[in-house]
Design a protein around this motif. Structure first.
Motif, short mmCIF file in Angstrom:
data_model
loop_
_atom_site.label_atom_id
_atom_site.label_comp_id
_atom_site.label_asym_id
_atom_site.label_seq_id
_atom_site.Cartn_x
_atom_site.Cartn_y
_atom_site.Cartn_z
N GLU A 48 -13.14 -6.33 2.89
CA GLU A 48 -12.86 -7.44 1.76
C GLU A 48 -12.27 -6.71 0.53
O GLU A 48 -12.80 -5.80 0.30
CB GLU A 48 -14.46 -8.12 1.64
N ALA A 49 -11.38 -7.29 0.16
CA ALA A 49 -10.71 -6.80 -1.08
C ALA A 49 -11.69 -6.99 -2.22
O ALA A 49 -12.15 -8.15 -2.77
CB ALA A 49 -9.27 -7.58 -1.31
N MET A 50 -12.03 -5.99 -2.87
CA MET A 50 -12.86 -5.93 -4.14
C MET A 50 -12.48 -6.21 -5.31
O MET A 50 -12.97 -6.49 -6.38
CB MET A 50 -14.00 -4.68 -4.01
N ASN A 51 -10.98 -5.96 -5.59
CA ASN A 51 -10.25 -6.23 -6.68
C ASN A 51 -9.00 -6.53 -6.56
O ASN A 51 -8.49 -6.50 -5.15
CB ASN A 51 -10.45 -4.86 -7.54
N GLU A 52 -8.09 -6.63 -7.51
CA GLU A 52 -6.79 -6.93 -7.15
C GLU A 52 -5.83 -5.85 -6.58
O GLU A 52 -5.03 -6.08 -5.90
CB GLU A 52 -6.08 -7.34 -8.41
N ASP A 53 -6.41 -4.51 -6.81
CA ASP A 53 -5.77 -3.42 -6.18
C ASP A 53 -5.76 -3.26 -4.74
O ASP A 53 -4.84 -3.13 -4.06
CB ASP A 53 -6.17 -2.21 -7.02
N GLU A 54 -6.85 -3.83 -4.17
CA GLU A 54 -7.12 -3.69 -2.94
C GLU A 54 -6.32 -4.90 -2.11
O GLU A 54 -5.94 -4.78 -1.22
CB GLU A 54 -8.72 -3.82 -2.66
N ARG A 55 -6.57 -6.18 -2.92
CA ARG A 55 -5.59 -7.14 -2.48
C ARG A 55 -4.34 -6.85 -2.23
O ARG A 55 -3.50 -7.31 -1.20
CB ARG A 55 -5.92 -8.34 -3.30
N ALA A 56 -3.64 -6.24 -3.28
CA ALA A 56 -2.25 -5.57 -3.15
C ALA A 56 -2.00 -4.79 -2.04
O ALA A 56 -0.85 -5.03 -1.40
CB ALA A 56 -1.79 -5.21 -4.64
N LEU A 57 -2.69 -3.79 -1.91
CA LEU A 57 -2.58 -3.04 -0.65
C LEU A 57 -2.66 -3.81 0.74
O LEU A 57 -1.76 -3.60 1.60
CB LEU A 57 -3.94 -1.91 -0.60
N MET A 58 -3.61 -4.53 1.04
CA MET A 58 -3.56 -5.46 2.14
C MET A 58 -2.23 -6.11 2.28
O MET A 58 -1.60 -6.38 3.31
CB MET A 58 -4.59 -6.65 2.01
N TRP A 59 -1.44 -6.87 1.15
CA TRP A 59 -0.28 -7.51 1.40
C TRP A 59 0.78 -6.56 1.50
O TRP A 59 1.93 -6.96 2.19
CB TRP A 59 -0.01 -8.37 0.02
N LEU A 60 0.67 -5.52 0.80
CA LEU A 60 1.73 -4.32 0.83
C LEU A 60 2.02 -3.92 2.47
O LEU A 60 3.11 -3.93 2.86
CB LEU A 60 1.49 -3.07 0.01
#
Length: 487
Positions: A311-323
């Motif tokens: 689970e993405a805990m912040n915007e940086d982790e979300r960005a990594l997933m989409w990257l």
């Protein structure tokens, strides 16, 4: 076509565009020989890169008057050969028309030129709490004009729809030389939806010169996860279960093992390369609603045997997933030097069956196939990899890609979800549409382009029958003799 026609057109173009807008050098023209479908190449006689709308209109009208074929091109990221040049004609490139002309945050619209890059529009309106929803994987490079031509979607199309749902009006230079506005700034203008006819017509009905984009408010919250599974089948069934429970994620993306490994090697995002498949799922909206749906989704993942969830805990982790997800097409280069990506669509319920058959095709052909796709709406993007240096592999890849399309049609799906028909799938159109359908399409196209010179050879298989002439309807000899009539 004769050499004199080209010479005459070149001289006229020199009078209506600046010196930096005309490309005649052999090597420089060769740089425009293909779009993202690199297996098809052609070098145009002339490349025009207008500096502004006035140059564009004047240049295209000059080409129309010359009776030479012409093709419009944006950023060249298309994957079906829709921007493949015509070797006998002119390529008109819109990348320099990249101005955002107006932003109205109250009406939530923006007026842009066709060369504006997709992601740049969202960045420009971020300060108003708005964004442009269509987000193709190539959004850092693809242009709005190209999105209009192909009716592009992207990862978030499951909830938010395609380009057609986010473009209110377009200004189009028709193949007759007429400049017209189609659509309106309202959500539903009067009369026939000619705006909708042009969107997705793959540049065969004219060239878009301005676009009125509908903007969306940024959601209050986004929650994103990656769920890993020990089989593609389990992930596919989880997708159907999520939707069956009345949950509409903003995005549901699936990757198989090969795609996971390639994307992780390319980005180092942190994907689990031991998994056989994964789902990238995103929910957005109001906080309370998203919180409830997120817990329900996690239960569904567990029910279908999810190995674990990131689970993405912040915007940086979300960005990594989409990257990682949006790097998939480029990452395929770590598996093989070339690939053919398909774009067929199947019902969600058919995903396990179709993916199993694609796996069999991979084993039978010996070609690695990466599966990465929009699982929510069944839009498959199998990447059939091959090495063009090995004799016969490219032909084998084309054969496998064609069989995948047949699989999609056999399951009640379609030839394309967002990449378009272009030249890649034009010969498959009769597999999906009847002669009557194709004749109707052809007559509509001829109404916009009587000479049949605008992006000819794309989208529709012409001539469809032996001896049939493309373009406007040609009267039968019995009609000409007064012995029969068309009905």
């Amino acid at each position: 076509m004769t050499i004199s026609q080209i010479d005459i057109l070149v001289e006229r173009l020199r009078t209506v565009v600046g010196p930096t807008s005309l490309i005649l050098d052999d090597v420089e023209r060769g740089a425009y020989s293909c779009d993202g479908l690199t297996s098809h190449r052609a070098v145009p006689q002339i490349v025009v890169v207008p500096a502004d709308r006035e140059e564009l209109v004047a240049a295209v009208r000059a080409v129309i008057d010359s009776n030479l074929p012409w093709v419009a091109r944006g950023s060249g990221t298309g994957l079906s050969g829709g921007a493949l040049p015509d070797e006998e004609g002119v390529l008109v490139v819109t990348t320099r028309l990249n101005n955002i002309l107006e932003v109205d945050p109250f009406s939530q619209i923006a007026v842009v030129e066709p060369g504006v890059v997709n992601l740049d529009l969202s960045k420009a309106v971020l300060g108003y709490g708005l964004y442009f929803a269509p987000d193709p994987s190539s959004q850092i490079a693809c242009s709005i004009g190209g999105n209009v031509a192909e009716n592009s979607g992207g990862a978030h199309c499951f909830k938010y729809g395609f380009t057609t749902n986010h473009v209110l009006a377009v200004e189009v230079l028709l193949p007759t030389g007429e400049l017209v506005w189609l659509g309106s700034e309202g959500m539903d203008g009067p009369g026939p939806d000619l705006r909708g006819v042009v969107i997705g017509s793959e540049g065969t009905l004219g060239i878009v010169t301005r676009v009125v984009c509908r903007l969306m408010p940024l959601p209050e919250i986004r929650r994103t996860l990656v769920a890993y599974f020990d089989s593609v089948d389990a992930a596919a069934r989880a997708v159907s279960d999520v939707v069956a429970r009345g949950i509409t994620p903003a995005a549901i993306e699936m990757m198989d093992h090969l795609a996971i490994v390639a994307c992780e090697l390319a980005t180092g995002a942190g994907l689990d390369t031991s998994a056989e498949s994964c789902l990238l799922l995103e929910l957005d909206g109001e906080s309370d609603e998203v919180a409830d749906e997120f817990q329900a989704v996690r239960k569904v993942m567990s029910l279908h045997g999810s190995l674990h969830v990131w689970e993405a805990m912040n915007e940086d982790e979300r960005a990594l997933m989409w990257l990682a997800r949006k790097a998939a097409f480029a990452a395929a280069g770590r598996v093989a030097p070339a690939y053919i990506v398909q774009d067929g669509v199947v019902p969600r319920s058919a995903l396990p069956r179709v993916l199993e058959r694609i796996g069999r095709l991979s084993k039978e052909s010996g070609l690695a196939i990466l599966n990465v796709f929009h699982a929510g709406d069944g839009n498959l993007h199998p990447l059939v990899t091959y090495d063009p240096a090995i004799e016969g592999q490219e032909e084998m890849a084309e054969e496998v890609a064609a069989k995948i399309l047949t699989l999609c049609l056999d399951e009640g799906g379609s030839l394309t979800g967002e990449h378009g028909i272009g030249v890649d799938k034009v010969c498959h159109m009769p597999d999906m549409f009847s002669d009557s359908d194709l004749d109707t399409f052809s007559r509509l196209r001829s109404a916009f382009d009587p000479k049949g010179l605008c992006n000819r050879g794309k989208l529709l298989p012409t001539p469809r029958l032996c001896g049939e002439r493309p373009g406007r309807y040609q009267p039968h000899p019995l009609e000409q003799a007064g012995l029969g009539e068309r009905w």
